[in-house]
Scaffold this active site. Structure first.
Site, PDB file in Angstrom:
ATOM      1  CB  SER A  38       6.478   7.318   0.234  1.00 47.94           C
ATOM      2  OG  SER A  38       6.547   8.244  -0.828  1.00 47.94           O
ATOM      3  CG  HIS A  90       4.845   4.425   3.744  1.00 50.72           C
ATOM      4  ND1 HIS A  90       6.130   3.979   3.576  1.00 50.72           N
ATOM      5  CD2 HIS A  90       4.400   4.736   2.498  1.00 50.72           C
ATOM      6  CE1 HIS A  90       6.444   4.016   2.302  1.00 50.72           C
ATOM      7  NE2 HIS A  90       5.407   4.467   1.629  1.00 50.72           N
ATOM      8  CD  GLU A 126       7.982   2.147   6.546  1.00 51.51           C
ATOM      9  OE1 GLU A 126       9.162   1.785   6.663  1.00 51.51           O
ATOM     10  OE2 GLU A 126       7.637   3.041   5.748  1.00 51.51           O
ATOM     11  CG  ASN A 131      10.453   4.307   0.429  1.00 51.48           C
ATOM     12  OD1 ASN A 131      10.501   3.246  -0.193  1.00 51.48           O
ATOM     13  ND2 ASN A 131       9.416   5.113   0.370  1.00 51.48           N
TER      14      ASN A 131
HETATM   15  N1  3HC Z   1      -6.716 -10.864  -5.169  1.00 56.96           N
HETATM   16  C1  3HC Z   1      -6.219 -11.709  -4.239  1.00 56.96           C
HETATM   17  N2  3HC Z   1      -5.036 -12.331  -4.310  1.00 56.96           N
HETATM   18  C2  3HC Z   1      -4.314 -12.105  -5.414  1.00 56.96           C
HETATM   19  C3  3HC Z   1      -4.727 -11.252  -6.447  1.00 56.96           C
HETATM   20  C4  3HC Z   1      -6.011 -10.635  -6.312  1.00 56.96           C
HETATM   21  N3  3HC Z   1      -6.497  -9.838  -7.236  1.00 56.96           N
HETATM   22  N4  3HC Z   1      -3.778 -11.215  -7.405  1.00 56.96           N
HETATM   23  C5  3HC Z   1      -2.790 -12.006  -6.994  1.00 56.96           C
HETATM   24  N5  3HC Z   1      -3.105 -12.560  -5.790  1.00 56.96           N
HETATM   25  C6  3HC Z   1      -2.297 -13.494  -5.031  1.00 56.96           C
HETATM   26  C7  3HC Z   1      -1.826 -14.624  -5.918  1.00 56.96           C
HETATM   27  O1  3HC Z   1      -2.804 -15.623  -6.061  1.00 56.96           O
HETATM   28  C8  3HC Z   1      -0.611 -15.109  -5.189  1.00 56.96           C
HETATM   29  O2  3HC Z   1      -0.995 -15.891  -4.075  1.00 56.96           O
HETATM   30  P1  3HC Z   1      -0.115 -17.179  -3.623  1.00 56.96           P
HETATM   31  O3  3HC Z   1       1.242 -16.619  -3.251  1.00 56.96           O
HETATM   32  O4  3HC Z   1      -0.857 -17.717  -2.452  1.00 56.96           O
HETATM   33  O5  3HC Z   1      -0.079 -18.063  -4.809  1.00 56.96           O
HETATM   34  C9  3HC Z   1      -0.018 -13.794  -4.649  1.00 56.96           C
HETATM   35  O6  3HC Z   1      -1.122 -12.877  -4.552  1.00 56.96           O
HETATM   36  C10 3HC Z   1       1.037 -13.233  -5.567  1.00 56.96           C
HETATM   37  O7  3HC Z   1       0.475 -12.906  -6.828  1.00 56.96           O
HETATM   38  P2  3HC Z   1       0.976 -13.432  -8.255  1.00 56.96           P
HETATM   39  O8  3HC Z   1       1.326 -14.887  -8.165  1.00 56.96           O
HETATM   40  O9  3HC Z   1      -0.018 -13.040  -9.273  1.00 56.96           O
HETATM   41  O10 3HC Z   1       2.249 -12.580  -8.557  1.00 56.96           O
HETATM   42  P3  3HC Z   1       3.690 -12.670  -7.956  1.00 56.96           P
HETATM   43  O11 3HC Z   1       3.942 -13.949  -7.257  1.00 56.96           O
HETATM   44  O12 3HC Z   1       4.553 -12.242  -9.070  1.00 56.96           O
HETATM   45  O13 3HC Z   1       3.659 -11.518  -6.837  1.00 56.96           O
HETATM   46  C11 3HC Z   1       3.905  -9.320  -6.067  1.00 56.96           C
HETATM   47  C12 3HC Z   1       3.325 -10.202  -7.137  1.00 56.96           C
HETATM   48  C13 3HC Z   1       3.152  -9.518  -4.742  1.00 56.96           C
HETATM   49  C14 3HC Z   1       3.717  -7.886  -6.527  1.00 56.96           C
HETATM   50  C15 3HC Z   1       5.424  -9.696  -5.872  1.00 56.96           C
HETATM   51  O14 3HC Z   1       6.076  -9.673  -7.101  1.00 56.96           O
HETATM   52  C16 3HC Z   1       6.122  -8.756  -4.934  1.00 56.96           C
HETATM   53  O15 3HC Z   1       6.009  -8.872  -3.717  1.00 56.96           O
HETATM   54  N6  3HC Z   1       6.893  -7.800  -5.505  1.00 56.96           N
HETATM   55  C17 3HC Z   1       7.596  -6.784  -4.733  1.00 56.96           C
HETATM   56  C18 3HC Z   1       6.633  -5.664  -4.432  1.00 56.96           C
HETATM   57  C19 3HC Z   1       7.269  -4.626  -3.566  1.00 56.96           C
HETATM   58  O16 3HC Z   1       8.426  -4.660  -3.207  1.00 56.96           O
HETATM   59  N7  3HC Z   1       6.424  -3.612  -3.197  1.00 56.96           N
HETATM   60  C20 3HC Z   1       6.890  -2.511  -2.408  1.00 56.96           C
HETATM   61  C21 3HC Z   1       7.249  -1.389  -3.320  1.00 56.96           C
HETATM   62  S1  3HC Z   1       7.885  -0.020  -2.421  1.00 56.96           S
HETATM   63  C22 3HC Z   1       6.522   0.847  -1.973  1.00 56.96           C
HETATM   64  O17 3HC Z   1       5.399   0.516  -2.276  1.00 56.96           O
HETATM   65  C23 3HC Z   1       6.780   2.048  -1.142  1.00 56.96           C
HETATM   66  C24 3HC Z   1       6.553   3.330  -1.908  1.00 56.96           C
HETATM   67  O18 3HC Z   1       6.737   4.391  -0.993  1.00 56.96           O
HETATM   68  C25 3HC Z   1       7.516   3.515  -3.038  1.00 56.96           C
END
Ligand code: 3HC
Length: 286
Positions: A119, A140, A152, A190
């Site tokens: 990252s 990424h 990415e 990022n």
């Molecule tokens: N298998 C399949 N699908 C699943 C699952 C599993 N084990 N667990 C959850 N899901 C599905 C859910 O059923 C739901 O589907 P739907 O939208 O069709 O109903 C969807 O995935 C979302 O799950 P949840 O409802 O359980 O949870 P949330 O709605 O709270 O979403 C999240 C969770 C996707 C993590 C959301 O909160 C999110 O997008 N958060 C932001 C994450 C983010 O910004 N990530 C990037 C971080 S930066 C990075 O990684 C870069 C690094 O370099 C730092």
């Protein structure tokens, strides 16, 4: 698509998610960790995610079983020899990455493409240390990998254009949307996300608003799935601190400078969800 067999090295949170999406897309996937205990832990994490998906009605039991059947765990670098693409997702340490690619150079077929999920480290520097800098890209992914649609695709000034085309086709085949970026620290996401997260900490530090109000403001006011402090806990405060320091070192811009509160929390071991405590307390949650 020329990429028919994939290797993933490092089965932490990111690597196990990457191995899962490759296997779920029907590609035979070799998942490598340094010892059998870590191989089993990584494969166990993948199985748990798939089992949860089945329980939630999001994944068919048959898909879970096929995905697990497409995965081969190993502790040997030699088992990656015939992969068309090897994705590295090990610790963010340049020496460790150089050592891995040097070992791969001894066994991988000449046409194998190397990719790093870094990252914040320089893809160019990693590529230059291998015998195939033209066949090296950054790939990424985002956490949680099975749910986040973006990848990415990072090319350096020496990456062969045909390799970028192949890797973008691969990203599409595993259900991700690729965006192309050059090799500058932080790439696209990022570069924008880190100053935003650091500003949220500065806002809390200065007493502008409470943690809940900062998070609710961005969730409800901008439609973000998580507020910035919740997202910091999710990504890891130690990880964010590490990335911010590398970005500040590169750009020397105050927006990338980690605020004192972040440093203190990291020093105190408050790393977010994974440590049970960050901006919020997770010690009572399963
Ligand atoms: N298998 C399949 N699908 C699943 C699952 C599993 N084990 N667990 C959850 N899901 C599905 C859910 O059923 C739901 O589907 P739907 O939208 O069709 O109903 C969807 O995935 C979302 O799950 P949840 O409802 O359980 O949870 P949330 O709605 O709270 O979403 C999240 C969770 C996707 C993590 C959301 O909160 C999110 O997008 N958060 C932001 C994450 C983010 O910004 N990530 C990037 C971080 S930066 C990075 O990684 C870069 C690094 O370099 C730092």
């Amino acid at each position: 698509m020329a990429i028919r067999k994939v290797g993933v090295v490092g089965l932490g949170l990111m690597g196990s998610g990457i191995a899962q999406v490759c296997a779920q897309a029907g590609l035979p996937t070799v998942a490598r960790e340094v010892d059998q205990g870590l191989v089993d832990k990584g494969l166990g994490r993948i199985k748990k995610f798939l089992d949860d998906g089945v329980a939630k009605g999001k994944v068919e039991a048959q898909v879970r079983d096929k995905t697990l059947a497409n995965l081969t765990g190993t502790a040997k670098v030699e088992d990656l020899a015939d992969c068309d693409l090897v994705i590295e997702a090990i610790v963010e340490n340049l020496d460790a990455k150089h050592a891995l690619f040097a070992a791969l150079d001894k066994v991988a077929k000449p046409e194998t493409i190397y990719a790093s999920n870094t990252s914040s480290l320089s893809v160019t520097e990693m590529a230059a240390g291998t015998e195939r800098p033209g066949r090296f890209v950054g790939l990424h992914f985002f956490n949680p990998v099975p749910l986040m649609k973006l990848v990415e695709v990072v090319s350096t000034i020496v990456t062969e254009p045909a390799v970028v085309t192949e890797v973008k086709a691969f990203a599409g085949a595993i259900g991700k949307t690729p965006v192309s970026t050059g090799d500058t620290t932080g790439f696209v996401v990022n570069r924008l996300l880190v100053p935003y997260l650091l500003d949220a900490i500065r806002m809390l530090e200065r007493g502008v608003a409470t943690r809940e109000d900062i998070d609710n403001a961005m969730k409800l006011g901008c439609g973000y799935p998580m507020g910035p402090l919740t997202l910091l806990d999710f990504v890891g405060l130690d990880t964010t601190y590490y990335i911010a320091n590398i970005m500040f070192d590169e750009f020397k811009e105050p927006s990338f400078a980690p605020p004192p509160l972040l440093k203190r929390m990291v020093l105190a071991g408050h790393h977010g969800r994974k440590s049970g405590r960050g901006f919020y307390d997770y010690s009572q949650k399963s």
